[in-house]
Design an enzyme around this catalytic site. Structure first.
Site, PDB file in Angstrom:
ATOM      1  N   GLY A  47     -88.455  62.246 -25.241  1.00 32.97           N
ATOM      2  CA  GLY A  47     -88.200  63.681 -25.238  1.00 32.97           C
ATOM      3  C   GLY A  47     -86.713  63.943 -25.206  1.00 32.97           C
ATOM      4  CD  GLN A  99     -81.649  65.389 -22.683  1.00 35.64           C
ATOM      5  OE1 GLN A  99     -82.747  65.665 -23.154  1.00 35.64           O
ATOM      6  NE2 GLN A  99     -81.408  64.237 -22.066  1.00 35.64           N
ATOM      7  CB  CYS A 129     -83.092  61.871 -17.676  1.00 48.21           C
ATOM      8  SG  CYS A 129     -82.311  63.172 -18.662  1.00 48.21           S
ATOM      9  CG  LEU A 130     -82.951  59.733 -23.611  1.00 48.62           C
ATOM     10  CD1 LEU A 130     -83.072  60.259 -25.038  1.00 48.62           C
ATOM     11  CD2 LEU A 130     -82.993  58.210 -23.587  1.00 48.62           C
ATOM     12  CG  HIS A 135     -87.656  65.357 -18.140  1.00 48.25           C
ATOM     13  ND1 HIS A 135     -87.347  64.359 -17.246  1.00 48.25           N
ATOM     14  CD2 HIS A 135     -86.606  65.435 -18.980  1.00 48.25           C
ATOM     15  CE1 HIS A 135     -86.146  63.868 -17.539  1.00 48.25           C
ATOM     16  NE2 HIS A 135     -85.671  64.495 -18.591  1.00 48.25           N
ATOM     17  CD  GLU A 136     -87.287  66.671 -22.633  1.00 44.79           C
ATOM     18  OE1 GLU A 136     -86.131  67.154 -22.694  1.00 44.79           O
ATOM     19  OE2 GLU A 136     -87.475  65.476 -22.371  1.00 44.79           O
ATOM     20  CG  HIS A 179     -83.083  68.417 -19.969  1.00 41.96           C
ATOM     21  ND1 HIS A 179     -81.966  67.977 -19.301  1.00 41.96           N
ATOM     22  CD2 HIS A 179     -83.836  67.313 -20.200  1.00 41.96           C
ATOM     23  CE1 HIS A 179     -82.049  66.659 -19.125  1.00 41.96           C
ATOM     24  NE2 HIS A 179     -83.169  66.235 -19.654  1.00 41.96           N
TER      25      HIS A 179
HETATM   26 NI    NI Z   1     -83.946  64.303 -19.675  1.00 39.89          NI
END
Ligand code: NI
Length: 169
Positions: A45, A50, A92-93, A134-135, A138
């Site tokens: 995701g 991001q 998380c990236l 989660h998204e 963000h």
């Molecule tokens: Ni994330």
């Protein structure tokens, strides 16, 4: 080369993203860049902030590119439903190398537009419900550590501060 994923510390990750006003060729290009960045990092995701763009768009692919039909794109998502609770390990990236057990809804649904502007609902349980929350976080300027309590939150943030000081973040 895919656009780099920004890391915690980047101001764009800490502000609520704006609604997409119109789906233009730039929006479509941005979505393609988001998908490319997600796959390049083997993520499941990614939200537009991001890759440095403060717009309300996320992409999710629980197959991480193995199954083309698993790719979800959502523009201007809104909550339809969230219920129950699950506790699982999550990363998380934008916080590479860190993970923690995070409380998330067991079941969730959001409503928004697909990449062509058609209304859609995305819903799921387990990992999909987790990814949706989660998204969505963000898009509201939150990351998973904000969902942690006390010591685990402090420890992760302290370690990231140290990496920043060392110039390795
Ligand atoms: Ni994330």
């Amino acid at each position: 080369m895919a656009r780099p994923v920004v890391r915690l510390g980047a101001p764009v990750l800490r502000v609520p993203a704006r609604d997409v006003e119109a789906i233009t060729p730039e929006t479509t290009a941005l979505i393609d860049e988001m998908i490319a960045a997600m796959y390049a990092e083997r993520g499941i995701g990614l939200a537009a902030p991001q890759i440095g763009v403060s717009l309300r768009i996320f992409v999710i692919d629980l197959s991480s590119g193995r199954d083309a039909s698993a790719l979800k794109v959502c523009i201007n998502p809104e909550w339809v439903e969230r219920e129950g609770m699950q506790l699982e390990e999550e990363g998380c990236l934008s916080l590479p190398g860190f993970s923690a057990t995070v409380a998330r809804p067991a079941r969730a649904a959001v409503r928004g537009l697909d990449r062509h502007g058609a209304p859609q609902t995305i819903e799921g349980t387990g990992l999909m419900a987790r990814a949706l929350q989660h998204e969505m976080d963000h898009l509201d300027g939150m990351v998973f550590v904000d969902r942690l309590r006390g010591i685990s939150r402090t420890m992760i943030l302290r370690k990231i501060k140290k990496l920043e000081r060392d110039g390795t973040w």
